[in-house]
Design an enzyme around this catalytic site. Structure first.
Site, PDB file in Angstrom:
ATOM      1  N   LYS A  45     -22.523   5.607  16.980  1.00 17.68           N
ATOM      2  CA  LYS A  45     -23.101   5.771  15.637  1.00 17.68           C
ATOM      3  C   LYS A  45     -23.555   7.196  15.389  1.00 17.68           C
ATOM      4  O   LYS A  45     -23.482   7.683  14.268  1.00 17.68           O
ATOM      5  CB  LYS A  45     -24.265   4.796  15.421  1.00 17.68           C
ATOM      6  CG  LYS A  45     -23.785   3.380  15.206  1.00 17.68           C
ATOM      7  CD  LYS A  45     -24.849   2.536  14.527  1.00 17.68           C
ATOM      8  CE  LYS A  45     -24.331   1.130  14.297  1.00 17.68           C
ATOM      9  NZ  LYS A  45     -25.369   0.205  13.870  1.00 17.68           N
ATOM     10  N   LYS A  79     -11.865  -3.372  15.846  1.00 16.66           N
ATOM     11  CA  LYS A  79     -12.511  -4.571  15.313  1.00 16.66           C
ATOM     12  C   LYS A  79     -12.598  -4.515  13.779  1.00 16.66           C
ATOM     13  O   LYS A  79     -12.804  -3.438  13.227  1.00 16.66           O
ATOM     14  CB  LYS A  79     -13.926  -4.611  15.906  1.00 16.66           C
ATOM     15  CG  LYS A  79     -14.570  -5.959  15.890  1.00 16.66           C
ATOM     16  CD  LYS A  79     -15.913  -5.901  16.593  1.00 16.66           C
ATOM     17  CE  LYS A  79     -16.890  -6.746  15.822  1.00 16.66           C
ATOM     18  NZ  LYS A  79     -18.231  -6.759  16.361  1.00 16.66           N
ATOM     19  N   LYS A 105     -17.176  -4.253   8.358  1.00 16.68           N
ATOM     20  CA  LYS A 105     -17.505  -4.151   6.939  1.00 16.68           C
ATOM     21  C   LYS A 105     -17.726  -2.703   6.526  1.00 16.68           C
ATOM     22  O   LYS A 105     -17.747  -2.392   5.347  1.00 16.68           O
ATOM     23  CB  LYS A 105     -18.704  -5.026   6.579  1.00 16.68           C
ATOM     24  CG  LYS A 105     -19.953  -4.742   7.371  1.00 16.68           C
ATOM     25  CD  LYS A 105     -21.049  -5.753   7.065  1.00 16.68           C
ATOM     26  CE  LYS A 105     -22.129  -5.671   8.118  1.00 16.68           C
ATOM     27  NZ  LYS A 105     -23.209  -6.595   7.963  1.00 16.68           N
TER      28      LYS A 105
END
Ligand code: TRP
Length: 333
Positions: free
Chosen positions: A117, A199, A202
Site C-alpha cells: 500500500k 486478485k 474494488k
C-alpha cells in the site's frame, strides 16, 4: 464465549462498492456461517481502516451505508448477527492505541500489505497505514473472537493479532481469547477479469476488471465478454490457463457445482459461449440480492434502527473487554 456460543468476527473496509470477488470469497461464506446457531457473529464495516487511504467524505459515508445494506441484502440477518460501523464503537480506537504500545516497529515493518500500500500511495504513507494491523487486532480482540474468517492476504494480520494478544496475556494474564483464522473451504479466490493473475479488487482502476455487486445485467454481460482469456481456444481447468480457470471458478462458486461438472457442461464450447454462460449465471445470482438492496435503500427508518441497535450491542461487548484491559494496564476506572 457469548451466551455459551463461540464468537466469530470479520469485516470489510467501506471503500467502494464490493465486488463479486468479495462476495464469493467472503460474504457468501459469512452468510453460510451465520446460519450456525452455535456461533455468535460480528461483522464490522471498517470505516476507521478506510481513512488510511484518502477518502472523499460524501463517498465514504455513502459507501459505508451501501456496504451495510449489501451485507443484509446478501443474507446476513441484522437481528441475529451484530453488524456495526467500526467508528460507532470508540473502544476500537482506544484499544488500538493501547495495543500500539505493545507492538514493535519491526513487526509492523514486516507487513507485506503495508509495503504494497505504501508503494501504491507513495504520496500519503501515513502512520495509520503503518499501524493498520494494530487496529485490526483491536477489532478482533475486543470481541474475544474465537474465529476470524479472512482471505489469505489478511493471514499475516491475523498472525500479528495472535502475537500481540499472546504478548499482552503473557504480561497481564488471560485477557484476550487467541483467535484462529478461518479460511473457508469454499471461499473461492476470484481473480481480475482483465489480469487473471491478480486478485479481483474494488480499487482496480480498470472498471472492466471487476464485477460490482450492483452492476446491472448488461454491464455484467459486457464485462465478461471482455474478460481476458488466452489464445488456445479450448476449455480446460489449469494454472496455465488462468483466465479460463477463473471463469470456471466463478461459475462453480455461483452455481454450487463442481469443477468436473462444469467441465462436462462446457465440453466443446467456445470461449464466447462460455463467457455468456458465466455472465448469465452471475447476473441471475445477483438479481435477488440487488432487489433486496433496492428495498432496503428505500427503508431508511429500518436501516437507521439497525445501525443504532447494533452499535449499542457491539459497544456493550467491546466495552467489557476494554474495561478489563484498562484495569490491567493500570488506568483508574
Ligand atoms: N483488513 C481487512 C481487509 O482489508 C478488513 C478488516 C478490518 C478486518 N478489521 C478486521 C477483517 C477484523 C477481519 C477482522 O480485508
Amino acid at each position: 464465549m457469548i451466551d455459551g456460543k463461540k464468537v466469530m468476527l470479520s469485516g470489510m473496509q467501506s471503500t467502494g462498492i464490493i465486488t463479486l470477488g468479495n462476495y464469493l470469497g467472503a460474504l457468501k461464506n459469512w452468510v453460510d456461517l451465520s446460519d450456525d446457531d452455535s456461533i455468535k457473529c460480528f461483522y464490522g464495516i471498517m470505516d476507521l481502516h478506510s481513512i488510511t487511504v484518502r477518502q472523499d467524505p460524501a463517498e465514504l459515508r455513502k459507501n459505508a451505508r451501501t456496504l451495510l445494506m449489501l451485507y443484509i441484502a446478501a443474507g446476513l440477518d441484522p437481528e441475529k448477527n451484530c453488524i456495526f460501523f467500526q467508528s460507532h464503537v470508540p473502544a476500537h480506537a482506544e484499544l488500538a492505541w493501547i495495543l500500539n504500545c505493545y507492538t514493535y516497529m519491526g513487526e509492523m515493518n514486516r507487513m507485506t500489505q503495508f509495503k504494497d500500500k505504501s508503494a501504491k500511495h507513495a504520496d500519503n504513507i501515513n502512520t495509520g497505514l503503518f499501524t493498520y494491523p494494530v487496529l485490526m487486532a483491536a477489532d478482533i480482540l475486543l470481541y474475544q473472537a474465537d474465529y476470524v474468517p479472512v482471505g489469505k492476504d489478511q493471514m499475516q494480520h491475523l498472525e500479528i493479532t495472535r502475537d500481540i494478544a499472546n504478548r499482552f496475556n503473557g504480561i497481564y494474564g488471560d485477557v484476550f481469547t487467541i483467535p484462529e483464522g478461518y479460511v473457508g473451504q469454499t471461499g473461492a479466490k476470484i481473480m481480475s477479469l482483465q489480469d487473471p493473475t491478480k486478485k479481483m479488487s474494488k480499487s482496480d482502476e480498470n472498471p472492466n476488471a471487476s464485477i460490482s455487486l450492483l452492476d446491472d445485467k448488461d454491464t455484467i454481460m459486457r464485462k465478461f465478454k471482455k474478460a481476458v482469456t488466452d489464445s488456445d481456444g479450448f476449455i480446460a481447468y489449469s494454472d496455465d490457463k488462468p483466465g479460463i480457470k477463473n471463469l470456471i471458478d466463478i461459475y462453480c462458486a455461483v452455481t454450487g457445482i463442481t469443477v468436473e461438472e462444469a467441465l462436462n457442461e462446457f465440453d466443446g464450447m467456445g470461449y464466447g459461449v462460455l463467457k455468456e454462460h458465466v455472465g448469465e449465471a452471475v447476473a441471475g445470482k445477483l438479481v435477488p440480492l440487488q432487489e433486496r438492496f433496492k428495498e432496503l435503500s428505500q427503508d431508511k427508518a429500518y436501516i437507521d434502527r439497525i445501525i443504532k441497535e447494533n452499535a449499542e450491542q457491539a459497544a456493550y461487548y467491546a466495552n467489557k473487554t476494554l474495561r478489563k484491559v484498562k484495569k490491567k494496564v493500570g488506568f483508574i476506572i
